[in-house]
Design a protein around this motif. Structure first.
Motif, PDB file in Angstrom:
ATOM      1  N   UNK A 178       0.828  -1.201   0.000  1.00  0.00           N
ATOM      2  CA  UNK A 178       0.000   0.000   0.000  1.00  0.00           C
ATOM      3  C   UNK A 178       0.868   1.260   0.000  1.00  0.00           C
ATOM      4  N   UNK A 179       1.988   1.208   0.696  1.00  0.00           N
ATOM      5  CA  UNK A 179       2.870   2.373   0.794  1.00  0.00           C
ATOM      6  C   UNK A 179       3.399   2.762  -0.582  1.00  0.00           C
ATOM      7  N   UNK A 180       3.912   1.802  -1.342  1.00  0.00           N
ATOM      8  CA  UNK A 180       4.490   2.117  -2.641  1.00  0.00           C
ATOM      9  C   UNK A 180       3.414   2.305  -3.718  1.00  0.00           C
ATOM     10  N   UNK A 181       2.248   1.720  -3.518  1.00  0.00           N
ATOM     11  CA  UNK A 181       1.116   2.010  -4.403  1.00  0.00           C
ATOM     12  C   UNK A 181       0.724   3.484  -4.281  1.00  0.00           C
ATOM     13  N   UNK A 182       0.735   3.995  -3.068  1.00  0.00           N
ATOM     14  CA  UNK A 182       0.449   5.411  -2.819  1.00  0.00           C
ATOM     15  C   UNK A 182       1.422   6.304  -3.579  1.00  0.00           C
ATOM     16  N   UNK A 183       2.707   5.965  -3.553  1.00  0.00           N
ATOM     17  CA  UNK A 183       3.704   6.746  -4.284  1.00  0.00           C
ATOM     18  C   UNK A 183       3.466   6.678  -5.791  1.00  0.00           C
ATOM     19  N   UNK A 184       3.083   5.523  -6.285  1.00  0.00           N
ATOM     20  CA  UNK A 184       2.853   5.377  -7.724  1.00  0.00           C
ATOM     21  C   UNK A 184       1.627   6.143  -8.203  1.00  0.00           C
ATOM     22  N   UNK A 185       0.613   6.254  -7.360  1.00  0.00           N
ATOM     23  CA  UNK A 185      -0.577   7.025  -7.729  1.00  0.00           C
ATOM     24  C   UNK A 185      -0.190   8.493  -7.947  1.00  0.00           C
ATOM     25  N   UNK A 186       0.632   9.035  -7.055  1.00  0.00           N
ATOM     26  CA  UNK A 186       1.069  10.428  -7.189  1.00  0.00           C
ATOM     27  C   UNK A 186       1.907  10.607  -8.451  1.00  0.00           C
TER      28      UNK A 186
ATOM     29  N   UNK B  42      -0.253  10.638 -11.539  1.00  0.00           N
ATOM     30  CA  UNK B  42      -0.956  11.920 -11.691  1.00  0.00           C
ATOM     31  C   UNK B  42      -0.045  12.952 -12.358  1.00  0.00           C
ATOM     32  N   UNK B  43       1.196  13.029 -11.893  1.00  0.00           N
ATOM     33  CA  UNK B  43       2.140  13.967 -12.485  1.00  0.00           C
ATOM     34  C   UNK B  43       2.410  13.648 -13.943  1.00  0.00           C
ATOM     35  N   UNK B  44       2.555  12.367 -14.274  1.00  0.00           N
ATOM     36  CA  UNK B  44       2.817  11.959 -15.651  1.00  0.00           C
ATOM     37  C   UNK B  44       1.657  12.340 -16.561  1.00  0.00           C
ATOM     38  N   UNK B  45       0.445  12.156 -16.107  1.00  0.00           N
ATOM     39  CA  UNK B  45      -0.740  12.502 -16.896  1.00  0.00           C
ATOM     40  C   UNK B  45      -0.777  13.999 -17.200  1.00  0.00           C
ATOM     41  N   UNK B  46      -0.354  14.826 -16.262  1.00  0.00           N
ATOM     42  CA  UNK B  46      -0.365  16.282 -16.434  1.00  0.00           C
ATOM     43  C   UNK B  46       0.849  16.805 -17.195  1.00  0.00           C
ATOM     44  N   UNK B  47       1.799  15.918 -17.498  1.00  0.00           N
ATOM     45  CA  UNK B  47       3.058  16.308 -18.121  1.00  0.00           C
ATOM     46  C   UNK B  47       2.939  16.436 -19.643  1.00  0.00           C
ATOM     47  N   UNK B  48       1.741  16.457 -20.159  1.00  0.00           N
ATOM     48  CA  UNK B  48       1.510  16.571 -21.596  1.00  0.00           C
ATOM     49  C   UNK B  48       0.515  17.690 -21.885  1.00  0.00           C
ATOM     50  N   UNK B  49       0.469  18.129 -23.133  1.00  0.00           N
ATOM     51  CA  UNK B  49      -0.585  19.027 -23.567  1.00  0.00           C
ATOM     52  C   UNK B  49      -1.912  18.254 -23.528  1.00  0.00           C
ATOM     53  N   UNK B  50      -3.027  18.929 -23.289  1.00  0.00           N
ATOM     54  CA  UNK B  50      -3.197  20.378 -23.260  1.00  0.00           C
ATOM     55  C   UNK B  50      -2.912  21.012 -21.905  1.00  0.00           C
ATOM     56  N   UNK B  51      -2.655  20.209 -20.836  1.00  0.00           N
ATOM     57  CA  UNK B  51      -2.478  20.823 -19.530  1.00  0.00           C
ATOM     58  C   UNK B  51      -1.179  21.603 -19.454  1.00  0.00           C
ATOM     59  N   UNK B  52      -0.068  21.005 -19.857  1.00  0.00           N
ATOM     60  CA  UNK B  52       1.229  21.647 -19.719  1.00  0.00           C
ATOM     61  C   UNK B  52       1.439  22.643 -20.856  1.00  0.00           C
ATOM     62  N   UNK B  53       1.613  23.909 -20.505  1.00  0.00           N
ATOM     63  CA  UNK B  53       1.937  24.930 -21.495  1.00  0.00           C
ATOM     64  C   UNK B  53       3.437  25.052 -21.658  1.00  0.00           C
ATOM     65  N   UNK B  54       3.877  25.295 -22.868  1.00  0.00           N
ATOM     66  CA  UNK B  54       5.315  25.425 -23.146  1.00  0.00           C
ATOM     67  C   UNK B  54       5.638  26.852 -23.536  1.00  0.00           C
ATOM     68  N   UNK B  55       6.788  27.367 -23.101  1.00  0.00           N
ATOM     69  CA  UNK B  55       7.157  28.741 -23.460  1.00  0.00           C
ATOM     70  C   UNK B  55       7.300  28.890 -24.967  1.00  0.00           C
TER      71      UNK B  55
END
Length: 482
Positions: free
Chosen positions: A457-465, A468-481
Motif C-alpha cells: 500500500x505504501x508504494x502504491x500510494x507513491x505510484x498514484x502520485x 498523476x504527475x505523468x498525466x499532467x506532463x503533456x498538452x493540453x495541460x502543460x503549457x510550453x514557453x
C-alpha cells in the motif's frame, strides 16, 4: 571585464550597451564575448546548491530513532506520524517565505539572498542537532526553512549566468547538486548518527556526541555549508542595477538613449503582466508540485521502510546501512549527471527524457515490496541499483522543470517567478513527509490486509502520485514557453 574603458561604455553590438559599474552588464559582456562554459562559476553554483540541499533530508535515516528517544510516541506504530511532522516543518517554513525571498532577489539582487540563506543553514542546522525535545526540533527545522530562500534565486541565477546554449547544462547542475544533496545528506545522517554506539572508541559514553547522539551529522553538514558560504561570496551578481541612475543616463549617446528608452518601456510593460496569467509558468509549477510531493514522500518512506523491523514489512537496517545505500546512490548520481544525462538529453530533449523517467519510476516502485523478500548480497545489490535509478529519474524530471520555469519569464521576473514556484513546491513538499509518514504508519497497521497489505500500500500510494504527475506532463495541460 578587463577591456572596459574607464570613462565610456563598451558597445559590442549597436543594439546592446554595457554599463561600466553594473555587475549584471559585466556578466552579459562576458557571455557575449566568451562562448565557453564558465567552469569556475558553475562549480561555485554547484557547491552552494549542494550546501543548502544537504540538511533537508539528512534527518530521515535517524528521525525514527530521534522520535523514539524523545518518548513522545505512545506506540511504535505512531513514530511515523511524529517523524512526518518534523519532516514537514522545513517545507512549511519555506512555503510561508519563498515568495518574499524571490521578490527580494528581484529587487536587491540574487547574491545577498543566496549568502544569507547559506548562513542560515550553518546556524539552524547545527542547533537542530542539539535538540532535546520534539518541539525544539520542530522549531529549528521551521526556522531553517523559513529563513533560507536560496533555491529560487539560485535557479534564476543559473539561467542568467550562462549563454542560452548552456542553460540546460547550468540548470542540470542545480538539479544534480540538489538531488545529490538529498541523498548524500541522508547518507551522512545514517553513517554519523548515534556515534557513541557505532564508534565507541572515538566517541566514549559521557562525551558531547553521546549526550547529543544526532549532533555529529548536523555539525558535519554545517561545516560543509561553510564551504558553500565561501563559494556564494565568490559569485558575481547578475541583476542589472543601472536602470534610471543619473550616471546611466549621462553615459549613453543619442542613439543609445533611444535604444535604452525603448528597452525600458518594454520592461515596464512586461512587469505589468501578471505572472499568475503566464500559463506556461503556472502549469509547469503545478505539475512540478505533484512530482515534488512524490519525491519528498519517497525520501521519508524509504528511510522509514529501511530501518523498520521485518515483521512490519521493512528491512531492519541500521542507520549506518541506510547511509551506505545512499552514499552509493550519490556516487551513481554523479556518474549519471556528468556522463549519461548530457548525451541522452541531446539525443531526446529534456522533456522526452523526463517523461520516460516518470514512466520508469512507476515500474521501478512497483518492485520495491518484493525487495524486502531478499537478503544478504542480493538485497544489497538490488536495493543499491533501485535507489540509484529512482534518484536519477527524479533528477531528470527536476532538470526539465527548472528549464521550463526559467524560460517562461524574462530576467526581471525570474526571482519572483521562482519565489512563486518555491512557495507552491514547499506547500506540497510539506505534505510529503507528513503524508508519507501517515501512510507508512497506516501500512504497518494493515500488514495482514487482503488488499495491498503493508508496504504494498505504501508504494502504491507513491505510484498514484507519480501517475498523476505523468498525466499532467503533456498538452493540453502543460503549457510550453513560446
Amino acid at each position: 571585464m578587463e577591456d572596459y574603458s574607464s570613462s565610456k561604455q563598451v558597445l559590442l553590438k549597436k543594439e546592446k550597451v554595457y554599463h561600466e559599474n553594473c555587475s549584471g552588464c559585466k556578466v552579459e559582456y562576458r557571455k557575449d564575448t566568451q562562448t565557453g562554459i564558465t567552469v569556475k562559476i558553475f562549480i561555485s553554483v554547484w557547491i552552494t546548491t549542494l550546501g543548502t540541499a544537504l540538511p533537508i533530508s539528512s534527518i530521515f535515516p535517524f528521525l525514527y530513532f530521534m522520535i523514539r528517544d524523545f518518548h513522545i510516541a505512545k506506540r511504535v506504530e505512531d513514530i511515523g506520524y511524529y517523524a512526518g511532522c518534523i519532516g514537514s516543518a522545513f517545507m512549511l517554513g519555506r512555503a510561508l517565505t519563498a515568495y518574499l525571498w524571490g521578490t527580494l532577489a528581484d529587487r536587491y539582487g540574487r547574491k545577498p539572498v543566496i549568502i544569507f540563506g547559506t548562513v542560515v543553514v550553518v546556524i539552524f542546522n547545527t542547533l537542530f542537532g542539539l535538540s532535546t525535545n520534539f518541539w525544539m526540533a520542530m522549531s529549528m527545522r521551521f526556522l531553517l526553512g523559513s529563513l533560507n530562500g536560496l533555491l529560487g534565486p539560485i535557479r534564476a541565477y543559473a539561467t542568467e549566468v550562462c549563454r542560452p546554449e548552456h542553460q540546460a547544462f547550468g540548470l542540470s547542475l542545480i538539479s544534480a547538486a540538489w538531488g545529490i544533496g538529498l541523498v548524500i545528506g541522508p547518507a551522512l545522517g545514517g553513517l554519523l548518527a548515534q556515534p557513541a554506539e557505532k564508534y565507541p572508541s572515538l566517541f566514549p559514553q559521557g562525551s558531547l556526541f553521546a549526550t547529543f547522539p544526532y549532533f555529529l551529522p548536523c555539525l558535519c553538514i554545517s561545516i560543509l555549508s561553510v564551504a558553500s558560504l565561501v563559494a556564494s561570496v565568490l559569485l558575481p551578481e547578475t541583476l542589472h542595477t543601472h536602470a534610471g541612475t543619473k550616471e546611466g543616463k549621462e553615459a549613453y549617446g543619442s542613439d543609445e538613449k533611444e535604444i535604452m528608452q525603448e528597452s525600458s518601456t518594454k520592461t515596464v510593460l512586461d512587469s505589468k503582466e501578471s505572472l499568475w496569467k503566464n500559463w506556461p509558468l503556472i502549469s509547469s509549477v503545478i505539475v512540478y508540485c505533484v512530482f515534488s510531493l512524490h519525491d519528498m514522500a519517497y525520501s521519508e518512506i524509504f528511510s522509514l521502510w529501511a530501518v523498520s523491523p521485518r515483521k512490519y514489512g521493512g528491512l531492519s537496517f541500521s542507520t549506518a546501512q541506510v547511509g551506505q545505500i545512499l552514499s552509493f546512490t550519490g556516487i551513481g548520481l554523479l556518474v549519471f549527471q556528468f556522463t549519461l544525462y548530457p548525451t541522452i538529453e541531446r539525443m531526446l530533449g529534456y522533456l522526452t527524457v523526463a517523461r520516460i523517467a516518470a514512466v520508469l519510476t512507476i515500474l521501478l516502485l512497483s518492485c520495491y515490496p518484493s525487495i524486502a523478500q531478499l537478503s544478504g548480497l542480493s538485497l544489497s545489490l538490488v536495493l543499491n541499483s533501485a535507489s540509484i535509478l529512482k534518484n536519477a529519474f527524479s533528477l531528470a524530471i527536476d532538470t526539465s522543470f527548472f528549464i521550463l520555469q526559467n524560460n517562461s519569464v524574462p530576467q526581471h521576473q525570474r526571482g519572483t517567478a521562482n519565489g512563486i514556484s518555491m512557495t507552491a513546491l514547499s506547500i506540497f513538499k510539506a505534505f510529503g513527509p507528513a503524508a508519507g509518514g501517515a501512510v507508512f504508519s497506516w501500512g504497518q497497521l494493515r500488514r495482514n490486509a487482503s488488499f495491498l497489505p503493508g508496504s504494498n500500500m505504501i508504494f502504491f500510494f507513491l505510484n498514484v502520485i507519480e501517475a498523476m504527475g505523468l498525466f499532467m506532463f503533456f498538452r493540453p495541460f502543460l503549457g510550453l514557453p513560446g
